[in-house]
Design an enzyme around this catalytic site. Structure first.
Site, PDB file in Angstrom:
ATOM      1  N   SER A  19      67.641  23.002 -35.981  1.00  0.00           N
ATOM      2  CA  SER A  19      68.936  22.945 -35.295  1.00  0.00           C
ATOM      3  C   SER A  19      69.132  21.493 -34.875  1.00  0.00           C
ATOM      4  CB  SER A  19      68.954  23.890 -34.092  1.00  0.00           C
ATOM      5  OG  SER A  19      67.843  23.664 -33.256  1.00  0.00           O
ATOM      6  N   GLU A  21      71.253  18.614 -32.315  1.00  0.00           N
ATOM      7  CA  GLU A  21      72.012  18.432 -31.074  1.00  0.00           C
ATOM      8  C   GLU A  21      72.894  17.185 -31.174  1.00  0.00           C
ATOM      9  OE1 GLU A  21      69.964  19.224 -27.349  1.00  0.00           O
ATOM     10  OE2 GLU A  21      70.780  17.357 -26.547  1.00  0.00           O
ATOM     11  N   ALA A  55      77.157  15.434 -16.992  1.00  0.00           N
ATOM     12  CA  ALA A  55      76.885  15.764 -15.585  1.00  0.00           C
ATOM     13  C   ALA A  55      78.189  16.146 -14.877  1.00  0.00           C
ATOM     14  CB  ALA A  55      76.260  14.550 -14.902  1.00  0.00           C
ATOM     15  N   ASP A 113      71.616  17.591 -14.360  1.00  0.00           N
ATOM     16  CA  ASP A 113      71.194  16.520 -13.452  1.00  0.00           C
ATOM     17  C   ASP A 113      72.347  16.151 -12.539  1.00  0.00           C
ATOM     18  OD1 ASP A 113      68.476  15.926 -14.116  1.00  0.00           O
ATOM     19  OD2 ASP A 113      69.220  15.237 -16.064  1.00  0.00           O
ATOM     20  N   ASP A 165      57.169  25.294 -12.689  1.00  0.00           N
ATOM     21  CA  ASP A 165      57.933  25.236 -13.937  1.00  0.00           C
ATOM     22  C   ASP A 165      57.847  26.558 -14.703  1.00  0.00           C
ATOM     23  OD1 ASP A 165      59.174  22.820 -13.980  1.00  0.00           O
ATOM     24  OD2 ASP A 165      57.923  21.925 -15.541  1.00  0.00           O
ATOM     25  N   PHE A 223      64.026   5.668 -21.229  1.00  0.00           N
ATOM     26  CA  PHE A 223      64.482   7.021 -20.911  1.00  0.00           C
ATOM     27  C   PHE A 223      63.280   7.933 -20.641  1.00  0.00           C
ATOM     28  CE2 PHE A 223      66.212  11.238 -22.146  1.00  0.00           C
ATOM     29  CZ  PHE A 223      67.106  11.336 -21.088  1.00  0.00           C
ATOM     30  N   HIS A 273      64.201  21.552 -33.135  1.00  0.00           N
ATOM     31  CA  HIS A 273      65.517  21.134 -32.641  1.00  0.00           C
ATOM     32  C   HIS A 273      65.514  19.605 -32.632  1.00  0.00           C
ATOM     33  CE1 HIS A 273      69.236  21.669 -30.315  1.00  0.00           C
ATOM     34  NE2 HIS A 273      68.826  20.697 -29.515  1.00  0.00           N
ATOM     35  N   ARG A 279      73.448  10.496 -34.925  1.00  0.00           N
ATOM     36  CA  ARG A 279      73.149   9.663 -36.093  1.00  0.00           C
ATOM     37  C   ARG A 279      72.403  10.511 -37.115  1.00  0.00           C
ATOM     38  NH1 ARG A 279      71.297   4.109 -33.200  1.00  0.00           N
ATOM     39  NH2 ARG A 279      70.830   3.523 -35.321  1.00  0.00           N
TER      40      ARG A 279
HETATM   41  P1  FAD Z   1      66.025  24.473 -14.431  1.00  0.00           P
HETATM   42  O1  FAD Z   1      65.585  25.254 -15.584  1.00  0.00           O
HETATM   43  O2  FAD Z   1      66.886  25.142 -13.416  1.00  0.00           O
HETATM   44  O3  FAD Z   1      64.771  23.868 -13.714  1.00  0.00           O
HETATM   45  C1  FAD Z   1      63.832  23.119 -14.457  1.00  0.00           C
HETATM   46  C2  FAD Z   1      62.595  22.848 -13.634  1.00  0.00           C
HETATM   47  O4  FAD Z   1      62.883  21.906 -12.625  1.00  0.00           O
HETATM   48  C3  FAD Z   1      62.123  24.081 -12.937  1.00  0.00           C
HETATM   49  O5  FAD Z   1      61.078  24.582 -13.669  1.00  0.00           O
HETATM   50  C4  FAD Z   1      61.709  23.637 -11.583  1.00  0.00           C
HETATM   51  O6  FAD Z   1      60.315  23.614 -11.524  1.00  0.00           O
HETATM   52  C5  FAD Z   1      62.248  22.264 -11.439  1.00  0.00           C
HETATM   53  N1  FAD Z   1      63.281  22.219 -10.420  1.00  0.00           N
HETATM   54  C6  FAD Z   1      64.572  22.469 -10.572  1.00  0.00           C
HETATM   55  N2  FAD Z   1      65.230  22.298  -9.433  1.00  0.00           N
HETATM   56  C7  FAD Z   1      64.309  21.929  -8.536  1.00  0.00           C
HETATM   57  C8  FAD Z   1      64.360  21.600  -7.187  1.00  0.00           C
HETATM   58  N3  FAD Z   1      65.519  21.621  -6.505  1.00  0.00           N
HETATM   59  N4  FAD Z   1      63.182  21.269  -6.563  1.00  0.00           N
HETATM   60  C9  FAD Z   1      62.015  21.259  -7.238  1.00  0.00           C
HETATM   61  N5  FAD Z   1      61.912  21.548  -8.536  1.00  0.00           N
HETATM   62  C10 FAD Z   1      63.038  21.883  -9.167  1.00  0.00           C
HETATM   63  N6  FAD Z   1      71.521  17.844 -19.017  1.00  0.00           N
HETATM   64  C11 FAD Z   1      72.884  17.761 -18.988  1.00  0.00           C
HETATM   65  O7  FAD Z   1      73.460  17.293 -17.986  1.00  0.00           O
HETATM   66  N7  FAD Z   1      73.645  18.178 -20.047  1.00  0.00           N
HETATM   67  C12 FAD Z   1      73.084  18.722 -21.165  1.00  0.00           C
HETATM   68  O8  FAD Z   1      73.802  19.097 -22.097  1.00  0.00           O
HETATM   69  C13 FAD Z   1      71.648  18.826 -21.225  1.00  0.00           C
HETATM   70  N8  FAD Z   1      71.029  19.363 -22.307  1.00  0.00           N
HETATM   71  C14 FAD Z   1      69.654  19.529 -22.300  1.00  0.00           C
HETATM   72  C15 FAD Z   1      69.044  20.178 -23.378  1.00  0.00           C
HETATM   73  C16 FAD Z   1      67.656  20.373 -23.396  1.00  0.00           C
HETATM   74  C17 FAD Z   1      67.032  21.090 -24.572  1.00  0.00           C
HETATM   75  C18 FAD Z   1      66.866  19.902 -22.314  1.00  0.00           C
HETATM   76  C19 FAD Z   1      65.365  20.082 -22.319  1.00  0.00           C
HETATM   77  C20 FAD Z   1      67.462  19.255 -21.227  1.00  0.00           C
HETATM   78  C21 FAD Z   1      68.868  19.079 -21.197  1.00  0.00           C
HETATM   79  N9  FAD Z   1      69.508  18.457 -20.111  1.00  0.00           N
HETATM   80  C22 FAD Z   1      70.898  18.366 -20.101  1.00  0.00           C
HETATM   81  C23 FAD Z   1      68.728  17.925 -18.994  1.00  0.00           C
HETATM   82  C24 FAD Z   1      68.597  18.911 -17.826  1.00  0.00           C
HETATM   83  O9  FAD Z   1      69.882  19.198 -17.303  1.00  0.00           O
HETATM   84  C25 FAD Z   1      67.715  18.272 -16.759  1.00  0.00           C
HETATM   85  O10 FAD Z   1      66.402  18.145 -17.210  1.00  0.00           O
HETATM   86  C26 FAD Z   1      67.790  18.899 -15.377  1.00  0.00           C
HETATM   87  O11 FAD Z   1      67.087  18.049 -14.468  1.00  0.00           O
HETATM   88  C27 FAD Z   1      67.147  20.263 -15.247  1.00  0.00           C
HETATM   89  O12 FAD Z   1      67.914  21.236 -15.835  1.00  0.00           O
HETATM   90  P2  FAD Z   1      67.187  22.614 -16.288  1.00  0.00           P
HETATM   91  O13 FAD Z   1      68.182  23.524 -16.841  1.00  0.00           O
HETATM   92  O14 FAD Z   1      65.993  22.284 -17.067  1.00  0.00           O
HETATM   93  O15 FAD Z   1      66.744  23.131 -14.841  1.00  0.00           O
END
Ligand code: FAD
Length: 305
Positions: A19, A21, A55, A113, A165, A223, A273, A279
Protein backbone atom coordinates in the site's frame (compact mmCIF):
# COMPACT_ATOMS: atom_id res chain seq x y z
CA UNK A 1 28.15 -12.48 0.81
CA UNK A 2 24.92 -13.32 -0.94
CA UNK A 3 25.10 -11.52 -4.26
CA UNK A 4 21.68 -12.84 -5.27
CA UNK A 5 19.95 -11.06 -2.43
CA UNK A 6 18.77 -8.27 -4.74
CA UNK A 7 17.94 -10.39 -7.77
CA UNK A 8 14.30 -10.89 -8.59
CA UNK A 9 12.86 -14.00 -7.05
CA UNK A 10 9.78 -14.85 -9.10
CA UNK A 11 7.99 -16.37 -6.12
CA UNK A 12 8.19 -13.23 -3.99
CA UNK A 13 5.95 -10.93 -6.04
CA UNK A 14 3.01 -13.31 -5.56
CA UNK A 15 3.35 -13.26 -1.79
CA UNK A 16 3.87 -9.56 -1.26
CA UNK A 17 1.15 -6.90 -1.12
CA UNK A 18 1.81 -3.19 -0.92
CA UNK A 19 0.00 0.00 0.00
CA UNK A 20 1.18 3.55 -0.63
CA UNK A 21 0.83 6.70 1.42
CA UNK A 22 0.51 10.19 -0.10
CA UNK A 23 0.07 13.61 1.41
CA UNK A 24 -2.37 16.18 0.00
CA UNK A 25 -0.63 18.72 -2.24
CA UNK A 26 -0.41 22.38 -1.21
CA UNK A 27 -0.23 24.00 -4.65
CA UNK A 28 -0.58 23.29 -8.36
CA UNK A 29 3.03 22.25 -8.79
CA UNK A 30 2.82 19.75 -5.94
CA UNK A 31 -0.52 18.53 -7.28
CA UNK A 32 1.07 17.82 -10.67
CA UNK A 33 3.90 15.91 -8.99
CA UNK A 34 1.46 13.87 -6.91
CA UNK A 35 -0.53 12.88 -10.01
CA UNK A 36 2.61 11.87 -11.86
CA UNK A 37 3.41 9.68 -8.88
CA UNK A 38 -0.10 8.24 -8.69
CA UNK A 39 -0.08 7.47 -12.41
CA UNK A 40 3.29 5.73 -12.18
CA UNK A 41 2.41 3.65 -9.13
CA UNK A 42 -1.18 2.72 -10.06
CA UNK A 43 -0.21 -0.19 -12.37
CA UNK A 44 1.49 -1.86 -9.39
CA UNK A 45 -2.02 -2.52 -8.09
CA UNK A 46 -1.58 -1.56 -4.43
CA UNK A 47 -4.08 -2.97 -1.96
CA UNK A 48 -4.99 0.62 -1.05
CA UNK A 49 -3.47 4.08 -1.09
CA UNK A 50 -3.83 6.39 1.88
CA UNK A 51 -3.94 10.18 2.07
CA UNK A 52 -2.70 11.91 5.22
CA UNK A 53 -4.59 14.50 7.25
CA UNK A 54 -2.82 17.60 8.56
CA UNK A 55 -2.68 18.64 12.20
CA UNK A 56 -5.94 20.06 13.50
CA UNK A 57 -7.76 19.30 10.25
CA UNK A 58 -5.55 21.82 8.43
CA UNK A 59 -5.67 19.75 5.25
CA UNK A 60 -9.29 18.63 5.61
CA UNK A 61 -10.39 20.00 2.24
CA UNK A 62 -7.20 19.04 0.43
CA UNK A 63 -7.30 15.52 1.87
CA UNK A 64 -10.94 15.19 0.80
CA UNK A 65 -10.18 16.52 -2.69
CA UNK A 66 -7.26 14.12 -3.15
CA UNK A 67 -9.26 11.13 -1.89
CA UNK A 68 -12.12 12.05 -4.23
CA UNK A 69 -9.81 12.27 -7.24
CA UNK A 70 -8.34 8.88 -6.43
CA UNK A 71 -11.86 7.45 -6.18
CA UNK A 72 -13.08 9.06 -9.39
CA UNK A 73 -10.02 8.96 -11.63
CA UNK A 74 -8.12 5.81 -10.69
CA UNK A 75 -8.73 2.12 -10.12
CA UNK A 76 -7.15 2.34 -6.67
CA UNK A 77 -8.94 2.18 -3.33
CA UNK A 78 -8.28 5.23 -1.16
CA UNK A 79 -8.01 5.25 2.62
CA UNK A 80 -8.59 8.61 4.31
CA UNK A 81 -6.43 9.45 7.32
CA UNK A 82 -8.32 11.16 10.15
CA UNK A 83 -7.14 12.68 13.40
CA UNK A 84 -8.82 13.87 16.61
CA UNK A 85 -6.76 17.04 17.05
CA UNK A 86 -8.59 20.28 17.91
CA UNK A 87 -11.99 18.94 16.91
CA UNK A 88 -15.17 18.18 18.84
CA UNK A 89 -16.77 14.80 18.33
CA UNK A 90 -19.59 16.18 16.18
CA UNK A 91 -16.98 17.78 13.87
CA UNK A 92 -15.04 14.54 13.50
CA UNK A 93 -18.32 12.66 12.95
CA UNK A 94 -19.21 15.12 10.18
CA UNK A 95 -15.87 14.44 8.45
CA UNK A 96 -16.46 10.69 8.70
CA UNK A 97 -19.91 11.16 7.09
CA UNK A 98 -18.44 13.36 4.36
CA UNK A 99 -15.92 10.66 3.43
CA UNK A 100 -18.50 7.88 3.71
CA UNK A 101 -20.91 9.78 1.41
CA UNK A 102 -18.09 10.09 -1.09
CA UNK A 103 -17.76 6.30 -1.14
CA UNK A 104 -14.74 5.92 1.15
CA UNK A 105 -14.62 2.54 2.86
CA UNK A 106 -11.17 2.65 4.40
CA UNK A 107 -9.75 4.92 7.06
CA UNK A 108 -6.46 5.36 8.91
CA UNK A 109 -7.52 6.45 12.42
CA UNK A 110 -5.05 8.54 14.43
CA UNK A 111 -4.97 10.72 17.47
CA UNK A 112 -2.67 13.11 15.62
CA UNK A 113 -0.02 15.56 16.78
CA UNK A 114 -0.66 19.00 18.24
CA UNK A 115 -0.91 21.79 15.65
CA UNK A 116 2.36 23.21 17.07
CA UNK A 117 4.11 20.08 15.83
CA UNK A 118 5.63 16.79 17.00
CA UNK A 119 6.96 17.07 20.56
CA UNK A 120 4.53 19.77 21.78
CA UNK A 121 2.29 18.68 24.66
CA UNK A 122 -0.91 17.04 23.42
CA UNK A 123 -4.18 18.30 24.88
CA UNK A 124 -7.30 16.49 23.74
CA UNK A 125 -10.22 18.73 22.72
CA UNK A 126 -12.56 18.86 25.76
CA UNK A 127 -15.44 17.53 23.67
CA UNK A 128 -13.34 15.50 21.28
CA UNK A 129 -12.08 11.95 20.91
CA UNK A 130 -9.05 11.64 23.16
CA UNK A 131 -6.99 9.10 21.23
CA UNK A 132 -6.81 6.63 18.38
CA UNK A 133 -8.86 4.01 20.23
CA UNK A 134 -11.83 6.38 20.71
CA UNK A 135 -11.69 7.36 17.03
CA UNK A 136 -11.72 3.69 15.96
CA UNK A 137 -14.80 3.22 18.13
CA UNK A 138 -16.51 6.19 16.45
CA UNK A 139 -15.66 4.91 12.98
CA UNK A 140 -16.89 1.44 13.80
CA UNK A 141 -20.17 2.94 15.02
CA UNK A 142 -20.52 4.91 11.78
CA UNK A 143 -20.13 2.07 9.28
CA UNK A 144 -18.50 -1.18 8.32
CA UNK A 145 -15.13 0.33 7.50
CA UNK A 146 -11.66 -1.12 7.08
CA UNK A 147 -9.66 0.75 9.73
CA UNK A 148 -5.88 0.99 9.98
CA UNK A 149 -4.21 2.37 13.10
CA UNK A 150 -0.67 3.32 14.07
CA UNK A 151 1.95 1.22 15.86
CA UNK A 152 5.41 2.17 17.11
CA UNK A 153 8.14 -0.50 17.08
CA UNK A 154 10.40 1.90 18.99
CA UNK A 155 7.62 3.18 21.31
CA UNK A 156 5.62 6.34 20.86
CA UNK A 157 7.80 9.25 22.05
CA UNK A 158 5.14 10.42 24.55
CA UNK A 159 4.57 6.99 25.96
CA UNK A 160 6.24 6.20 29.30
CA UNK A 161 6.85 2.56 28.37
CA UNK A 162 5.99 -0.20 25.88
CA UNK A 163 3.26 -1.55 28.17
CA UNK A 164 1.32 1.74 27.78
CA UNK A 165 1.76 1.54 24.02
CA UNK A 166 0.54 -2.05 23.86
CA UNK A 167 -2.47 -1.15 26.04
CA UNK A 168 -3.42 1.50 23.47
CA UNK A 169 -2.81 -0.79 20.50
CA UNK A 170 -4.92 -3.50 22.13
CA UNK A 171 -7.73 -1.01 22.75
CA UNK A 172 -7.61 -0.01 19.09
CA UNK A 173 -7.68 -3.66 17.98
CA UNK A 174 -10.49 -4.52 20.43
CA UNK A 175 -12.50 -1.55 19.16
CA UNK A 176 -12.36 -2.93 15.62
CA UNK A 177 -9.13 -1.88 13.91
CA UNK A 178 -8.37 -4.12 10.92
CA UNK A 179 -4.60 -3.66 10.94
CA UNK A 180 -1.83 -1.55 12.40
CA UNK A 181 0.72 0.25 10.24
CA UNK A 182 4.03 1.01 11.90
CA UNK A 183 6.01 4.17 12.16
CA UNK A 184 9.03 3.79 9.88
CA UNK A 185 12.08 2.01 11.27
CA UNK A 186 15.41 0.83 9.89
CA UNK A 187 16.26 -2.05 12.21
CA UNK A 188 14.17 -5.11 11.36
CA UNK A 189 15.01 -6.83 14.65
CA UNK A 190 13.14 -4.05 16.47
CA UNK A 191 10.07 -4.67 14.33
CA UNK A 192 10.19 -8.44 14.80
CA UNK A 193 10.56 -8.09 18.56
CA UNK A 194 7.68 -5.60 18.64
CA UNK A 195 5.35 -7.98 16.77
CA UNK A 196 6.28 -10.85 19.11
CA UNK A 197 5.55 -8.68 22.16
CA UNK A 198 2.25 -7.50 20.64
CA UNK A 199 1.16 -11.13 20.16
CA UNK A 200 2.11 -11.91 23.75
CA UNK A 201 0.00 -8.91 24.80
CA UNK A 202 -3.01 -10.48 23.03
CA UNK A 203 -2.94 -8.26 19.92
CA UNK A 204 -3.58 -10.37 16.84
CA UNK A 205 -4.31 -7.89 14.03
CA UNK A 206 -1.71 -7.68 11.23
CA UNK A 207 1.09 -5.22 12.02
CA UNK A 208 2.22 -3.93 8.64
CA UNK A 209 5.70 -2.41 8.47
CA UNK A 210 5.82 1.19 7.27
CA UNK A 211 8.80 1.62 4.95
CA UNK A 212 10.34 5.01 4.35
CA UNK A 213 12.63 5.20 1.31
CA UNK A 214 15.38 7.66 2.20
CA UNK A 215 14.93 10.43 -0.35
CA UNK A 216 17.01 12.82 1.72
CA UNK A 217 19.11 11.34 4.51
CA UNK A 218 19.60 14.64 6.37
CA UNK A 219 15.84 15.27 6.51
CA UNK A 220 15.10 11.69 7.54
CA UNK A 221 17.70 11.85 10.33
CA UNK A 222 16.16 15.07 11.68
CA UNK A 223 12.62 13.73 11.50
CA UNK A 224 13.67 10.42 13.10
CA UNK A 225 15.11 12.26 16.09
CA UNK A 226 11.75 14.00 16.61
CA UNK A 227 9.60 10.91 16.32
CA UNK A 228 11.86 8.55 18.26
CA UNK A 229 13.04 6.32 15.39
CA UNK A 230 16.61 5.08 15.59
CA UNK A 231 18.97 5.85 12.71
CA UNK A 232 21.56 3.07 12.96
CA UNK A 233 25.22 3.99 12.50
CA UNK A 234 25.48 1.70 9.45
CA UNK A 235 22.71 3.70 7.75
CA UNK A 236 24.41 7.04 8.40
CA UNK A 237 27.63 5.50 7.10
CA UNK A 238 25.98 4.47 3.81
CA UNK A 239 24.75 7.99 3.08
CA UNK A 240 27.87 9.71 4.36
CA UNK A 241 29.25 12.18 1.80
CA UNK A 242 26.26 11.89 -0.59
CA UNK A 243 24.52 15.17 0.34
CA UNK A 244 25.47 16.75 -2.99
CA UNK A 245 25.28 13.61 -5.10
CA UNK A 246 21.56 12.94 -5.66
CA UNK A 247 22.08 10.16 -8.20
CA UNK A 248 24.25 8.02 -5.93
CA UNK A 249 22.02 8.92 -2.98
CA UNK A 250 19.00 7.54 -4.86
CA UNK A 251 20.84 4.35 -5.83
CA UNK A 252 21.93 3.75 -2.24
CA UNK A 253 18.43 4.55 -0.96
CA UNK A 254 16.82 2.02 -3.24
CA UNK A 255 19.37 -0.65 -2.27
CA UNK A 256 18.85 0.08 1.45
CA UNK A 257 15.06 -0.12 1.21
CA UNK A 258 15.10 -3.23 -0.98
CA UNK A 259 17.45 -4.93 1.46
CA UNK A 260 15.15 -4.05 4.35
CA UNK A 261 12.03 -5.28 2.55
CA UNK A 262 13.64 -8.50 1.28
CA UNK A 263 14.89 -9.28 4.78
CA UNK A 264 11.37 -8.76 6.13
CA UNK A 265 9.97 -11.04 3.40
CA UNK A 266 12.42 -13.70 4.52
CA UNK A 267 11.12 -13.23 8.06
CA UNK A 268 7.61 -13.99 6.78
CA UNK A 269 6.21 -10.49 6.25
CA UNK A 270 3.83 -10.21 3.28
CA UNK A 271 2.35 -6.70 3.50
CA UNK A 272 4.22 -3.42 3.24
CA UNK A 273 3.10 0.19 3.51
CA UNK A 274 5.34 2.68 1.71
CA UNK A 275 5.65 6.30 2.80
CA UNK A 276 6.05 7.62 -0.74
CA UNK A 277 6.56 11.32 0.12
CA UNK A 278 4.62 11.79 -3.16
CA UNK A 279 7.59 10.52 -5.14
CA UNK A 280 7.41 7.45 -7.32
CA UNK A 281 10.90 6.52 -8.39
CA UNK A 282 12.33 4.87 -5.27
CA UNK A 283 9.09 3.08 -4.41
CA UNK A 284 8.69 1.89 -7.99
CA UNK A 285 12.28 0.58 -8.03
CA UNK A 286 11.87 -1.21 -4.69
CA UNK A 287 8.58 -2.79 -5.78
CA UNK A 288 10.28 -3.90 -9.00
CA UNK A 289 13.05 -5.56 -7.00
CA UNK A 290 10.61 -7.46 -4.80
CA UNK A 291 8.75 -8.73 -7.84
CA UNK A 292 5.79 -6.36 -7.90
CA UNK A 293 5.43 -5.24 -11.47
CA UNK A 294 2.87 -3.52 -13.58
CA UNK A 295 1.02 -5.45 -16.24
CA UNK A 296 2.31 -2.91 -18.74
CA UNK A 297 5.91 -3.76 -17.80
CA UNK A 298 5.22 -7.50 -17.90
CA UNK A 299 3.50 -7.17 -21.30
CA UNK A 300 6.34 -5.09 -22.72
CA UNK A 301 8.83 -7.62 -21.35
CA UNK A 302 7.11 -10.61 -22.97
CA UNK A 303 6.70 -8.77 -26.27
CA UNK A 304 10.45 -8.08 -26.34
CA UNK A 305 11.32 -11.70 -25.48
P1 FAD B 1 -2.67 6.91 19.78
O1 FAD B 1 -2.80 5.61 19.13
O2 FAD B 1 -3.88 7.51 20.40
O3 FAD B 1 -1.53 6.82 20.86
C1 FAD B 1 -0.25 6.35 20.49
C2 FAD B 1 0.60 6.11 21.72
O4 FAD B 1 0.97 7.35 22.29
C3 FAD B 1 -0.16 5.37 22.77
O5 FAD B 1 0.24 4.06 22.71
C4 FAD B 1 0.23 6.02 24.06
O6 FAD B 1 1.11 5.18 24.73
C5 FAD B 1 0.91 7.28 23.68
N1 FAD B 1 0.13 8.43 24.09
C6 FAD B 1 -0.84 9.02 23.42
N2 FAD B 1 -1.31 10.07 24.08
C7 FAD B 1 -0.59 10.14 25.21
C8 FAD B 1 -0.59 11.00 26.30
N3 FAD B 1 -1.44 12.04 26.37
N4 FAD B 1 0.30 10.75 27.31
C9 FAD B 1 1.15 9.70 27.25
N5 FAD B 1 1.20 8.86 26.22
C10 FAD B 1 0.34 9.07 25.22
N6 FAD B 1 -0.34 12.36 12.03
C11 FAD B 1 -1.14 13.29 11.43
O7 FAD B 1 -1.31 14.41 11.95
N7 FAD B 1 -1.77 13.02 10.24
C12 FAD B 1 -1.65 11.81 9.62
O8 FAD B 1 -2.24 11.59 8.56
C13 FAD B 1 -0.82 10.81 10.24
N8 FAD B 1 -0.66 9.58 9.68
C14 FAD B 1 0.07 8.61 10.34
C15 FAD B 1 0.13 7.32 9.80
C16 FAD B 1 0.86 6.31 10.45
C17 FAD B 1 0.90 4.93 9.85
C18 FAD B 1 1.54 6.61 11.66
C19 FAD B 1 2.35 5.55 12.37
C20 FAD B 1 1.49 7.89 12.22
C21 FAD B 1 0.73 8.90 11.57
N9 FAD B 1 0.63 10.20 12.11
C22 FAD B 1 -0.18 11.14 11.47
C23 FAD B 1 1.35 10.55 13.33
C24 FAD B 1 0.49 10.40 14.60
O9 FAD B 1 -0.62 11.28 14.53
C25 FAD B 1 1.36 10.74 15.80
O10 FAD B 1 2.36 9.77 15.98
C26 FAD B 1 0.62 11.04 17.09
O11 FAD B 1 1.56 11.54 18.04
C27 FAD B 1 -0.04 9.85 17.76
O12 FAD B 1 -1.17 9.45 17.09
P2 FAD B 1 -1.69 7.93 17.28
O13 FAD B 1 -2.92 7.74 16.53
O14 FAD B 1 -0.56 7.02 17.08
O15 FAD B 1 -2.03 8.00 18.84
Amino acid sequence: MNQFRFSRRPDIGDKVRVSFEFFPPKNDEMEARLWDTVTRLEPLKPKFVSVTYGAGGSTRERTARTVKRILNETTMTPAAHMTCVDAARHEVDAVIREFADMGVKRFVALRGDPAEGVGAAYRPHPEGYANGAELVDALKGAGDFDISVSAYPEKHPESPDFATDFDMLKRKADNGATRAITQFFFDNDLYERYVERARRAGIYIPIVPGILPVHNFTQVANFSARCGALVPAWLAERFDGLQNDPQTHALVASAVAAEQVLDLVERGVGDFHFYTMNRADLVFAICHMIGIRSHEVEAAGSAAA
